[in-house]
Design a protein around this motif. Structure first.
Motif, mmCIF file in Angstrom:
data_model
loop_
_atom_site.group_PDB
_atom_site.id
_atom_site.type_symbol
_atom_site.label_atom_id
_atom_site.label_comp_id
_atom_site.label_asym_id
_atom_site.label_seq_id
_atom_site.Cartn_x
_atom_site.Cartn_y
_atom_site.Cartn_z
ATOM 1 N N UNK A 114 27.752 39.975 166.721
ATOM 2 C CA UNK A 114 26.296 40.422 167.671
ATOM 3 C C UNK A 114 25.334 38.922 167.862
ATOM 4 N N UNK A 115 24.505 39.812 168.926
ATOM 5 C CA UNK A 115 23.130 38.864 169.768
ATOM 6 C C UNK A 115 22.680 39.099 169.444
ATOM 7 N N UNK A 171 31.729 43.326 175.233
ATOM 8 C CA UNK A 171 30.808 43.823 174.401
ATOM 9 C C UNK A 171 30.667 45.612 174.609
ATOM 10 N N UNK A 172 30.254 46.064 173.360
ATOM 11 C CA UNK A 172 30.321 46.965 172.842
ATOM 12 C C UNK A 172 29.744 47.861 173.787
ATOM 13 N N UNK A 232 23.631 42.356 172.210
ATOM 14 C CA UNK A 232 25.045 42.791 172.371
ATOM 15 C C UNK A 232 25.816 43.576 171.020
ATOM 16 N N UNK A 233 25.781 43.647 170.713
ATOM 17 C CA UNK A 233 27.252 43.869 169.401
ATOM 18 C C UNK A 233 27.534 44.688 169.397
ATOM 19 N N UNK A 234 28.789 44.486 168.826
ATOM 20 C CA UNK A 234 30.189 44.461 168.286
ATOM 21 C C UNK A 234 31.227 44.211 169.424
ATOM 22 N N UNK A 235 31.273 42.742 169.752
ATOM 23 C CA UNK A 235 31.380 42.318 170.892
ATOM 24 C C UNK A 235 32.111 41.232 170.662
#
Length: 133
Positions: free
Chosen positions: A103-104, A129-130, A116-119
């Motif tokens: 995650x960012x 990333x998702x 951002x997540x699911x990266x």
């Protein structure tokens, strides 16, 4: 399923982290807590709570691309829960590595928010990333 590529941004963030090398203290704790709450909300199906932890630009991009409100749009994003491990903080940016992906985050006046997540990191060093702006 949404997949975004983070290339130059991730490289800048990682380089900034390496160059600064600053101790984050409470910012590490706070960003880790936000990332954990986001993943817990996603794992529990509480997309409304998860949306509250997403940065405005990321939320707006998600809503625009899916044509529906954030909480409904997040239902189609396959980000599971997971335990947060290593967290790197530099300035107002953070990267949290979880068992379910990276995650960012960004620190705003309202606190830490997920950008951002699911990266997952590709062989070329970019992140797929998702969820991302």
């Amino acid at each position: 399923m949404l997949i975004y590529r983070l290339g130059a941004l991730a490289a800048v963030i990682l380089c900034a982290g390496l160059c600064c090398g600053c101790g984050a203290g409470q910012r590490e704790v706070d960003s880790k807590e936000t990332a954990a709450h986001f993943l817990a909300a996603m794992a529990g199906g509480d997309t409304r709570a998860a949306c509250e932890l997403i940065a405005t630009n990321t939320r707006e991009d998600l809503e625009k691309s899916e044509g529906q409100p954030c909480s409904s749009a997040l239902e189609s994003v396959d980000i599971s829960g997971g335990r947060i491990g290593e967290v790197a903080v530099w300035g107002d940016r953070a990267q949290a590595r979880a068992t379910s992906g990276t995650l960012f985050l960004v620190q705003l006046d309202t606190g830490w928010r997920v950008t951002a997540a699911g990266c997952t990191r590709s062989a070329d060093g970019t992140y797929d990333c998702l969820l991302a702006a």
